[in-house]
Every structure is written in structure tokens, then in C-alpha cells.
Design a protein around this motif. Structure first.
Motif, PDB file in Angstrom:
ATOM      1  N   HIS A   1      -8.269  -4.251  -1.282  1.00  0.00           N
ATOM      2  CA  HIS A   1      -7.498  -4.213  -0.038  1.00  0.00           C
ATOM      3  C   HIS A   1      -6.451  -3.099  -0.108  1.00  0.00           C
ATOM      4  CE1 HIS A   1      -5.449  -6.232   3.486  1.00  0.00           C
ATOM      5  NE2 HIS A   1      -4.462  -5.487   3.006  1.00  0.00           N
ATOM      6  N   GLU A   2      -5.648  -3.119  -1.151  1.00  0.00           N
ATOM      7  CA  GLU A   2      -4.548  -2.144  -1.218  1.00  0.00           C
ATOM      8  C   GLU A   2      -5.086  -0.724  -1.404  1.00  0.00           C
ATOM      9  OE1 GLU A   2      -1.912  -3.175  -0.162  1.00  0.00           O
ATOM     10  OE2 GLU A   2      -2.079  -5.333  -0.474  1.00  0.00           O
TER      11      GLU A   2
ATOM     12  N   THR B   1      -8.760  -3.341   7.054  1.00  0.00           N
ATOM     13  CA  THR B   1      -8.543  -3.293   5.605  1.00  0.00           C
ATOM     14  C   THR B   1      -8.917  -4.641   4.966  1.00  0.00           C
ATOM     15  OG1 THR B   1      -6.815  -1.645   5.849  1.00  0.00           O
ATOM     16  CG2 THR B   1      -6.802  -2.930   3.824  1.00  0.00           C
TER      17      THR B   1
ATOM     18  N   TYR C   1      -4.842 -10.241  10.347  1.00  0.00           N
ATOM     19  CA  TYR C   1      -5.609  -9.961   9.119  1.00  0.00           C
ATOM     20  C   TYR C   1      -7.017 -10.584   9.219  1.00  0.00           C
ATOM     21  CZ  TYR C   1      -1.567  -8.429   6.276  1.00  0.00           C
ATOM     22  OH  TYR C   1      -0.497  -7.753   5.756  1.00  0.00           O
TER      23      TYR C   1
ATOM     24  N   GLU D   1      -4.390  -3.502   9.303  1.00  0.00           N
ATOM     25  CA  GLU D   1      -4.555  -4.598   8.363  1.00  0.00           C
ATOM     26  C   GLU D   1      -5.919  -5.294   8.510  1.00  0.00           C
ATOM     27  OE1 GLU D   1      -2.985  -5.093   5.843  1.00  0.00           O
ATOM     28  OE2 GLU D   1      -0.902  -4.498   6.114  1.00  0.00           O
TER      29      GLU D   1
ATOM     30  N   GLU E   1       0.806  -1.206   0.000  1.00  0.00           N
ATOM     31  CA  GLU E   1       0.000   0.000   0.000  1.00  0.00           C
ATOM     32  C   GLU E   1       0.842   1.261   0.000  1.00  0.00           C
ATOM     33  OE1 GLU E   1       0.249  -2.311   2.251  1.00  0.00           O
ATOM     34  OE2 GLU E   1       0.463  -1.538   4.285  1.00  0.00           O
TER      35      GLU E   1
ATOM     36  N   HIS F   1      -6.144   0.782   1.849  1.00  0.00           N
ATOM     37  CA  HIS F   1      -5.019   1.230   2.676  1.00  0.00           C
ATOM     38  C   HIS F   1      -4.699   2.712   2.493  1.00  0.00           C
ATOM     39  CE1 HIS F   1      -3.586  -2.044   5.009  1.00  0.00           C
ATOM     40  NE2 HIS F   1      -3.213  -2.816   4.014  1.00  0.00           N
TER      41      HIS F   1
HETATM   42 ZN    ZN Z   1      -2.722  -4.817   3.896  1.00  0.00          ZN
END
Ligand code: ZN
Length: 631
Positions: A304-305, A341, A410, A338, A275, A308
Motif C-alpha cells: 500500500h505505502e 492504493t 479506502y 487512497e 507515504e 503511494h
Molecule cells: Zn494510504
């Protein structure tokens, strides 16, 4: 709350006033020569102005943002030569810190000139194929010891191999088309912004514009091994555009001005997701755009990224908001950074159409089952998997993986945030949800340039409490700080679904088995087993481990016949009825062992099924917030 601007003069903020950046103490010039990149080496030249001569200490970035650990690949650095006015300057590495270099500079020197190479693939590298390359600037830069990453300015430029193009969130000093072919020079930025802006380059690249408006643009820059790899279908482009629209709808505001999804498609350089504020560095398999299985199995990579940019880069746990890259990072907030996210990644994948209907539910089932199977839960709370993140990442090796726990901050945190989301939705009768928290806490009520707004756990709790009054401190204490024998299940059940095991894999599990060329018997025999018979891991208390089969063993025969995945399935199914142990012959590092594995439970695959007559909150959570089909 401490607010610090990140980007220097290149960024114009007109709508509102932020504290200006600190005056740059050092202005470095960095030239990277990528013409030998196909042979795995970047050449770099760095010029550092000097205030005075004598012992000058420069450091190489050690604690890397996004990796959250001391993984700066200093071992891959080579050929370091220093000069002042073309005369050689001796250097010596600090005996107590391999990331620090002492240069004995003449008293009247005004600039130190360094040349060095970075060798990919030797340690922490692996970002290059013959057709494409990823440059992480932290790999090719030094800065004065003690200087802050927001106080060092770097003017960077790069020379590319003939015929290659490049993409990065860094602003070019002049429009790309007006520069000599193969050479790109960037406007001066802080060291923090440079390291935050990886550069993708290659012989086969294509940019797809996604959204624009209010002076903001977003695009995806795809680099592949061949021209055929980078052709996206109209459906895929529509998913990406919807992702940007859904993130807008969720967060309400943006903390970037020009966002680049950078994506490599290669079987040599794959498995990347890192990210940044105004870009994300993504990498997956070469056939991503052409193979529906690979596309589906990576459905949450971009969401996801992208998330971030809001959660992790803009809002950041205070312990990760560092003065410089030699300062140790404190990872105790990764269950937000994380974990949340991870949650928004799989939610946005559904809302944008990147994942197929039903994938969200089955992803939750797979998270729950894998976490619940860990004997390590009895000894280690979730928080410790975050705090010891650097070690946790290394603990992904097969031996004792389930006993030690992995990067559970996560997926377990994703289940916890689902728990919180359904709790808010239930208590407020659907009027509020975790979306409201995301909009307030991550959207922050206004568009801003890339910057960091740090937070503590108390800030998270206070913001949640403003959405819905709960005992949030107690909520996190029992789920994050204390030993929890099972991962959070309440979000699933409150959502109107039930967790069960079935004897047949669903289509997502079949897809994964096909992609991995293996059979997932984690919840029956206690391992995933490759098509060549290799036992990926074993779980304490489950049949393979009880029978003494070690991780890494290679199954040769099942019930007297040569091993195959199909043969193993037949034997596991047959044992349900005949009750006989499964006869196994395996190779343990050259020793051939014959044993019996008692097991009558059949194949077991985790699933979620609807509970009739209940409200389907998971459907409400994953419903698009923007009209489908208008992008
Ligand atoms: Zn991540």
C-alpha cells in the motif's frame, strides 16, 4: 497539465528535461539533536536568513501531507527561544493562528536563530521508544509565512544517541561512513523534500538491499527493539524483492531513484503507515518477522505505502498539490488517492507472495460485509467520507461508528476499482485491465525524479476511457457521489465469486480474532467482543443494539454463566435450535444490567466462494506478472 519539479539541485536528470525548480527564496539550516530522544524529546536549532528586520512571521506546518488534514502537532512544541547575534528576541503567537509566530527582529538583523524542543507523545507524537525513534521533519521546522514549500531550502543535520544508526531517503552530504560517528549531515533539499523524507533511527537497525539497476536502488531499513526482531527470513526477503519487481511490472516506470521502505518493529511504536515519494514510513508489531499471524495480518502494509509513491505522491489530486503547509488541503480525490492504493495494495500483496493464496478474496468479503452493515450508508455518500476526512478519522470511535460511516473511501473504493477492473476485463475479453490504466496514468510512460503531476476527476475519466470506452462519469456518479445503499458487489460476482455468510470463521478471520483477542460477532449480534467481555461497538437494528446494550459495556455473564468467548459462541449456536433469547448480564459504567437478547441467526462470518462454471477473474487479477523464484 501542470508539472512541477520537486527536488532541487541535488537531483540530476539527464534523460529528459523538466522545468527547473523555482529559485530558492530562503535557505534555512536545521540541526536536530536526538541524544535525549530516549527521554521523548528532540532538541532543534533553526537558522533563518532575513532579508530585512522588523516584524518577521514564521509558521509551523499545519496541513500535513499523507494525513491530508490540519494535524501539525504544534501543541507538542516547547521551549521556543529566539536570538539575533546572541541577543534575545521576543516572540508572540498570532492571536488568529496558533501556527504563526511573530518575532520582533532588530532592523539590521541578517539571521534569526531559533532553539526549541519537540516533545513526543504529548500530542500527535508517540514515535519513540528507548531503542528507536521516527523523526517527521515537519515536527521540528518553521518557515517564513507565505513562502512556498518548493522555494525554501533546508540544510539539515542530526546528532544521534551513542551507538544508534539512521536511515532516510534524504541524500547525505557525504557518504555515511566518512562522517563522524553519530552525526549525519544532509545535502540541501526543498522544505517539501525534507518533510517528505522521515528519518528512522535506533540501536537495532538493519538494511536489506532489494533491487538495483539503471542507477536506481531500493532497500528496506528495519529498526526493532532487539537484534532478534530485525532478522528477516529468506522467504520474507524474497517477498520484498518480488514486491519491487511486481510494482515495476505493474507501473512500468518509477518516480523515485533510491527508495527506502522504513520499518519499525515495536509494540510501543506500532501501527504506522505514511507515504512519501522515495520512502514510506511503516511500523508494526515487534514480532512481525517472527510471528506468522502478525506477518500475514500486515501483508498489504508495504505494498500500500509503496504504491503511494505512484498514486498519491507522483500523481496527486489537484486539491492536495499545495503551495505551502498552511494552505487547506481539498480531500475530494481520496477515493482515487487512497481507494485505488488500497486496491493495488491487496493485489500486489498477492502477486508478490506477501499474502497467502485466498487472502485477497477473503479480504474483499470482509470489506463488503463491514460496509454493507453500515446504517450510515442511507444518509451519507462515499464522497463525503473523503471530503470530511479530518472528521471521518475522528469518527472511528465506537459510539455510532457504523451509523456515521468511517474512512470508507479506502475499502469501498477498493471494491469500486475491482468493479472497474472486472468491467474492463469483461468488455475487452481479457485484452485490457486496470493494469493498463495504472501503467498509463501512474507509470506515465517514463521514469522521472520525485515530482507532482496533479490531476482532476476529468483526467481520471479520460485515462480510463482510453483503456476501455465506458460511461465512467456515470460509473463514479452512482458509486461516489450518490447515496448507495450497498457497496459495489459487481466486481466480486463478475469475478466469478459469490458473497455468503458461514457459521465458522475462515483461517484469516481466526487469525484476526487471535491477534485482537476478541470474537467477531459483527454480523450476528452486531459487535466485536473482547476476551474480557467488552462490547467494542453496536450496530443499529442488530440484536445487541436492539436489546439496549451500549458500546463499551462489559458482558459479565451469558445464560447464567461467567462470560467467556467460548461461552458466548455456545449460547449463540444453541439459540439457533432452542429459539430462546440469550440471557446477558453486563456492566454499563458501574450499573449492572440483566437483559435478554433475542437472536436465532447463529454465528455469521463473511466469505467468498467460487461460482462453478464461471471464469475466475480474481485469480487472473492476483496472478504474478513476473516469474516466481528468480528474485
Ligand atoms: Zn494510504
Amino acid at each position: 497539465m501542470k508539472i512541477r519539479a520537486l527536488i532541487g539541485a541535488a537531483f540530476v536528470v539527464a534523460a529528459f528535461c523538466w522545468p527547473g525548480p523555482a529559485r530558492a527564496a530562503v535557505s534555512e539550516t536545521l540541526s536536530v539533536d536526538a541524544t535525549d530522544v530516549p527521554t521523548q524529546v528532540w532538541h532543534a536549532r533553526l537558522r533563518v536568513p532575513l532579508a530585512h528586520g522588523g516584524d518577521t512571521v514564521l509558521v509551523y506546518p499545519k496541513w500535513i501531507p499523507g494525513a491530508h488534514g490540519p494535524v501539525g502537532p504544534v501543541a507538542s512544541l516547547g521551549s521556543l527561544r529566539a536570538t539575533v547575534d546572541d541577543k534575545a528576541v521576543p516572540w508572540e503567537r498570532d492571536a488568529n493562528d496558533v501556527y504563526a509566530f511573530h518575532f520582533a527582529v532588530p532592523a539590521d538583523a541578517t539571521e534569526l536563530d531559533l532553539r526549541y524542543d519537540f516533545f513526543e507523545g504529548s500530542a500527535g507524537g508517540g514515535n519513540i521508544t528507548g531503542q528507536l525513534a521516527v523523526l517527521d521533519w515537519n515536527e521540528v521546522v518553521f518557515y517564513p509565512q507565505g513562502a512556498g514549500i518548493r522555494d525554501v531550502t533546508v540544510s539539515a543535520d542530526i546528532t544521534l544517541p551513542a551507538g544508534w544508526t539512521s536511515a532516510t531517503a534524504l541524500p547525505p552530504v557525504r557518504p555515511i561512513g566518512t562522517l563522524p560517528a553519530g552525526h549525519v549531515a544532509f545535502a540541501p533539499v526543498t522544505l517539501e523534500t525534507l518533510v517528505d523524507s522521515p528519518l528512522y533511527c535506533g540501536a537495532h537497525g538493519r538494511a536489506y538491499p532489494l533491487a538495483s539497476g539503471n542507477g536506481m536502488t531500493s532497500e528496506i531499513d528495519v529498526y526493532g527493539e532487539t537484534d532478534a526482531d530485525i532478522d528477516a527470513t529468506p522467504d520474507q526477503i524474497s517477498h520484498w524483492k518480488r514486491l519491487v519487481a511486481e510494482a515495476d511490472a505493474l507501473y512500468g516506470y518509477r518516480h523515485w531513484q533510491h527508495y527506502h521502505f522504513l520499518l519499525t518493529l515495536s509494540d510501543v511504536e506500532s501501527g504506522r503507515g505514511l507515504e512519501h515519494h522515495s520512502s514510506s514510513a511503516n511500523g508494526t508489531r515487534e514480532r512481525y518477522l517472527r510471528d506468522p499471524d502478525i506477518y500475514a495480518l500486515n501483508s498489504d502494509l508495504l505494498p500500500h505505502e509503496f504504491t503511494h509513491s505512484w498514486n498519491g505522491k507522483f500523481r496527486r489530486p489537484a486539491g492536495l498539490d499545495v503551495h505551502d503547509y498552511q494552505q487547506p488541503m481539498v480531500d475530494d480525490g481520496l477515493w482515487v488517492y487512497e481507494g485505488m492504493t488500497q486496491y493495488w495494495g491487496i493485489v500486489l500483496a498477492q502477486r508478490s507472495g506477501l499474502s497467502d493464496p485466498g487472502e485477497f478474496q477473503q479480504t474483499l468479503a470482509s470489506y463488503y460485509a463491514a460496509l454493507d452493515a453500515e446504517p450510515g450508508r442511507r444518509a451519507r455518500p462515499l464522497l463525503d467520507t473523503a471530503v470530511a476526512q479530518g472528521l471521518t478519522r475522528a469518527a472511528q470511535s465506537p459510539s455510532g461508528r457504523f451509523a456515521r460511516r468511517g474512512e470508507d473511501y479506502y475499502n469501498e473504493s477498493a471494491l469500486m476499482w475491482l468493479d472497474a477492473d472486472t468491467l474492463i476485463r469483461t468488455h475487452t475479453h481479457g485484452k485490457k485491465s486496470l493494469d493498463d490504466f495504472a501503467r498509463a496514468f501512474l507509470g506515465y510512460g517514463r521514469n522521472t525524479p520525485p515530482m507532482v503531476v496533479p490531476y482532476t476527476r476529468a483526467d481520471v475519466i479520460a485515462a480510463l476511457d482510453r483503456v476501455d470506452h465506458e460511461d465512467w462519469a456515470g460509473f463514479f456518479r452512482t458509486r461516489v457521489d450518490e447515496i448507495a445503499l450497498h457497496p459495489p458487489l459487481a466486481g466480486i460476482t463478475r469475478g466469478g465469486w459469490r458473497f455468503i455468510y458461514t457459521a465458522t470463521p475462515n483461517r484469516f478471520q481466526q487469525m484476526r480474532e487471535r491477534a485482537n483477542n476478541s470474537v467477531d460477532m459483527t454480523y450476528s449480534l452486531g459487535s466485536s467482543i473482547g476476551a474480557d467481555g467488552t462490547v467494542a461497538y453496536t450496530i443499529e437494528g442488530l440484536p445487541l443494539a436492539r436489546a439496549g446494550v451500549p458500546p463499551g459495556a462489559k458482558l459479565l455473564a451469558i445464560d447464567g454463566e461467567a462470560f467467556s468467548i467460548e461461552r458466548l459462541r455456545i449460547a449463540v449456536d444453541a439459540a439457533v435450535h432452542d429459539g430462546k433469547p440469550i440471557g446477558v448480564i453486563y456492566d454499563d459504567l458501574g450499573t449492572i444490567v440483566t437483559t435478554n437478547v433475542p437472536y436465532r441467526g447463529g454465528q455469521r462470518y463473511p466469505q467468498l466462494v467460487r461460482v462453478p462454471g464461471t471464469r475466475d477473474l480474481l485469480a487472473a487479477i492476483t496472478a504474478p506478472k513476473t516469474p516466481v523464484g528468480v528474485h
